[in-house]
Enzyme design. Structure first.
Site, PDB file in Angstrom:
ATOM      1  N   THR A  98      -2.227  -7.328  -2.531  1.00 20.31           N
ATOM      2  CA  THR A  98      -1.335  -6.704  -1.566  1.00 20.31           C
ATOM      3  C   THR A  98      -1.681  -7.181  -0.162  1.00 20.31           C
ATOM      4  O   THR A  98      -2.802  -7.644   0.086  1.00 20.31           O
ATOM      5  CB  THR A  98      -1.450  -5.170  -1.637  1.00 20.31           C
TER       6      THR A  98
ATOM      7  N   HIS B 295       2.529   8.085  -5.491  1.00 19.45           N
ATOM      8  CA  HIS B 295       1.476   9.036  -5.838  1.00 19.45           C
ATOM      9  C   HIS B 295       2.115  10.291  -6.415  1.00 19.45           C
ATOM     10  O   HIS B 295       2.704  11.094  -5.695  1.00 19.45           O
ATOM     11  CB  HIS B 295       0.639   9.361  -4.598  1.00 19.45           C
TER      12      HIS B 295
ATOM     13  N   GLN C 154      -2.622   2.126  -3.218  1.00 20.82           N
ATOM     14  CA  GLN C 154      -2.919   1.010  -4.117  1.00 20.82           C
ATOM     15  C   GLN C 154      -4.379   1.092  -4.575  1.00 20.82           C
ATOM     16  O   GLN C 154      -4.912   2.181  -4.733  1.00 20.82           O
ATOM     17  CB  GLN C 154      -2.546  -0.311  -3.432  1.00 20.82           C
TER      18      GLN C 154
ATOM     19  N   ALA D  69       3.934   2.927  -2.060  1.00 21.07           N
ATOM     20  CA  ALA D  69       3.020   3.862  -2.728  1.00 21.07           C
ATOM     21  C   ALA D  69       3.815   4.789  -3.650  1.00 21.07           C
ATOM     22  O   ALA D  69       4.970   5.124  -3.369  1.00 21.07           O
ATOM     23  CB  ALA D  69       2.251   4.677  -1.700  1.00 21.07           C
TER      24      ALA D  69
ATOM     25  N   LYS E  86      -4.551   9.035  -7.412  1.00 22.60           N
ATOM     26  CA  LYS E  86      -4.939   9.473  -6.062  1.00 22.60           C
ATOM     27  C   LYS E  86      -4.127  10.683  -5.616  1.00 22.60           C
ATOM     28  O   LYS E  86      -4.646  11.595  -4.984  1.00 22.60           O
ATOM     29  CB  LYS E  86      -4.751   8.327  -5.062  1.00 22.60           C
ATOM     30  N   GLY E  87      -2.821  10.679  -5.921  1.00 19.96           N
ATOM     31  CA  GLY E  87      -1.964  11.765  -5.480  1.00 19.96           C
ATOM     32  C   GLY E  87      -2.383  13.105  -6.033  1.00 19.96           C
ATOM     33  O   GLY E  87      -2.495  14.091  -5.293  1.00 19.96           O
TER      34      GLY E  87
ATOM     35  N   LEU F 225      -8.396  12.046 -18.604  1.00 22.05           N
ATOM     36  CA  LEU F 225      -9.306  12.307 -19.723  1.00 22.05           C
ATOM     37  C   LEU F 225      -8.587  12.870 -20.933  1.00 22.05           C
ATOM     38  O   LEU F 225      -9.143  12.870 -22.043  1.00 22.05           O
ATOM     39  CB  LEU F 225     -10.432  13.244 -19.270  1.00 22.05           C
ATOM     40  N   ASP F 226      -7.353  13.326 -20.759  1.00 18.50           N
ATOM     41  CA  ASP F 226      -6.568  13.784 -21.902  1.00 18.50           C
ATOM     42  C   ASP F 226      -6.162  12.630 -22.817  1.00 18.50           C
ATOM     43  O   ASP F 226      -5.685  12.866 -23.939  1.00 18.50           O
ATOM     44  CB  ASP F 226      -5.322  14.538 -21.433  1.00 18.50           C
TER      45      ASP F 226
ATOM     46  N   GLY G 135      -4.724   0.445  -8.665  1.00 21.46           N
ATOM     47  CA  GLY G 135      -3.732   1.440  -8.288  1.00 21.46           C
ATOM     48  C   GLY G 135      -3.352   2.306  -9.468  1.00 21.46           C
ATOM     49  O   GLY G 135      -3.766   2.075 -10.611  1.00 21.46           O
ATOM     50  N   ASP G 136      -2.578   3.357  -9.189  1.00 18.80           N
ATOM     51  CA  ASP G 136      -2.029   4.242 -10.228  1.00 18.80           C
ATOM     52  C   ASP G 136      -3.099   5.030 -10.983  1.00 18.80           C
ATOM     53  O   ASP G 136      -2.874   5.459 -12.116  1.00 18.80           O
ATOM     54  CB  ASP G 136      -1.181   3.443 -11.239  1.00 18.80           C
TER      55      ASP G 136
END
Length: 416
Positions: free
Chosen positions: A238, A43, A223, A41, A16-17, A329-330, A12-13
């Site tokens: 979960t 997101h 998730q 959730a 996705k959002g 990627l930052d 998770g985290d």
């Protein structure tokens, strides 16, 4: 229609959002379909103008005008939390989120009684806590499995007598098992549920077939696959199917099986919130995530090096993907390394769904494993694609849609 299914291939985290928001910003999208999870959730979507919302039950495309949300029957719906989320969306300039929402009447309700029971059980575990979000989602699923004909559902909100009876039975059963619950009387809850039924379009399962034919839909998972109820590392999992399975069922019911692209989301850092295996965890990594703070239920947010072993397992458990979205990627630099194998493990193999003893044994094995770390690659997308045998179709270098770079634009919009 070029439907897309978005699933997290970690714990998770992974972002996705922000990926769903980019999909809805980069093409006409009719509806975001939620197909698992519930109000737990989180997101996060940030707009270029600085507005931010943490999407829980509304689809993460809601900032985009006209994009609708459908909560399928596989989502555990919390109307009280939904109202609070709608209020925040109004505050950040989205006053019509509820107007763009449909909810399947078969979906289970998460209530204050589920939440109170969830927290009581987690507290009772003491040092063996699982890292629950404390919002009652798993409790609602467990109760629904144990009492399928009596569990409160969304459609009951339009029938106060039915809902009163079911909430009372729920409260009495949980109180008999756990003692007094920190939750309001049933009569105090009923007006809020009635208001929800008056305000929101409650539909039957046939509604989604029309939506899927009306325009492009994005299926937004919650998730991550490594937390899946059957394939995650038990008991730190979960009560939800976090693979593509629920989305595939919904598409098949509409006569559209196999027509949607499967997009997996990964961070360059492997992270998890709360206890459980994180083989590549490294407290020396110089990272923090202000949107994933330590909280009293999940615990702290943990960072590890990129874990190709765990993500290969997630890919196999999910049945593969058409491509990857690689986020954060930052954060790359010499401190962040890649793990291609563990000291005692080269590859993890998913077992049959339902064998929780096998998954618990796998958890014990992972808690003893140690990562073998290789130096940071000079080209992270190429290295991840090579390790996982899957193309990276989208890279994310920051929190906004403008920070996304499609590697193969056509591949992120066309079905298999």
């Amino acid at each position: 229609m070029n439907h897309v299914m978005v699933v997290d291939l970690g714990y998770g985290d992974a972002g996705k959002g922000t990926v769903v928001d980019w999909l809805c910003a980069s093409r006409p999208v009719h509806t975001v379909v939620r197909f698992n999870g519930g109000a737990q959730a989180a997101h996060n979507v940030v707009l270029r103008d600085g507005r931010h919302h943490t999407f829980a039950q509304f689809g993460a495309g809601t900032f985009r005008p006209g994009v609708r949300t459908h909560l399928s029957r596989h989502v555990v719906v919390d109307p009280l939390a939904l109202a609070a989320e709608a209020d925040h969306l109004t505050a950040v300039g989205v006053p019509d989120a509820l107007d763009r929402l449909t909810v399947d009447g078969e979906a289970l309700l998460a209530t204050p009684y589920h939440r109170a029971a969830n927290r009581a059980r987690e507290i009772a575990r003491g040092a063996d806590r699982h890292g629950s979000c404390g919002l009652g989602v798993g409790e609602a699923v467990a109760y629904g499995l144990a009492h399928p004909d009596e569990a409160p559902r969304v459609a009951d909100c339009a029938h106060p007598a039915v809902l009163r009876r079911r909430l009372t039975a729920l409260r009495d059963r949980l109180t008999a098992e756990l003692g007094p619950l920190d939750a309001p009387p049933v009569e105090d809850c009923l007006p809020a549920y009635a208001a929800f039924a008056d305000r929101v379009a409650i539909v039957d399962r046939a509604h989604l077939a029309g939506v899927l034919r009306a325009g492009t839909c994005v299926f937004e998972g919650a998730q991550g696959v490594l937390l899946d109820e059957w394939h995650g590392f038990h008991p730190y999992t979960t009560w939800s199917t976090t693979t593509f399975a629920n989305a595939e069922v919904l598409l098949a019911e509409a006569g559209l099986a196999g027509t949607a692209q499967r997009l997996g989301v990964l961070r360059v850092t492997t992270t998890r919130h709360g206890p459980g295996p994180l083989v590549t965890e490294d407290p020396a990594l110089p990272f923090a995530d202000p949107r994933n703070p330590t909280n009293p239920w999940q615990g702290r947010f943990r960072f590890g090096h990129f874990d190709a072993v765990a993500h290969r397992y997630a890919l196999a458990a999910a049945g593969g993907v058409d491509g990857l979205a690689l986020t954060h990627l930052d954060l790359t630099g010499p401190a962040l390394r890649i793990c291609r194998r563990y000291d005692t493990v080269d590859r993890l193999t998913p077992g049959p769904a339902g064998d929780l003893d096998r998954q618990a044994a796998l958890t014990a094995r992972l808690l003893r494993a140690r990562p073998v770390l290789d130096e940071a690659p000079t080209d992270w997308p190429a290295a991840v694609a090579a390790e996982l045998g899957t193309p990276v179709l989208l890279t994310s270098h920051g929190p906004t849609a403008e920070d996304k770079v499609p590697a193969l634009a056509a591949a992120v919009s066309a079905p298999r």
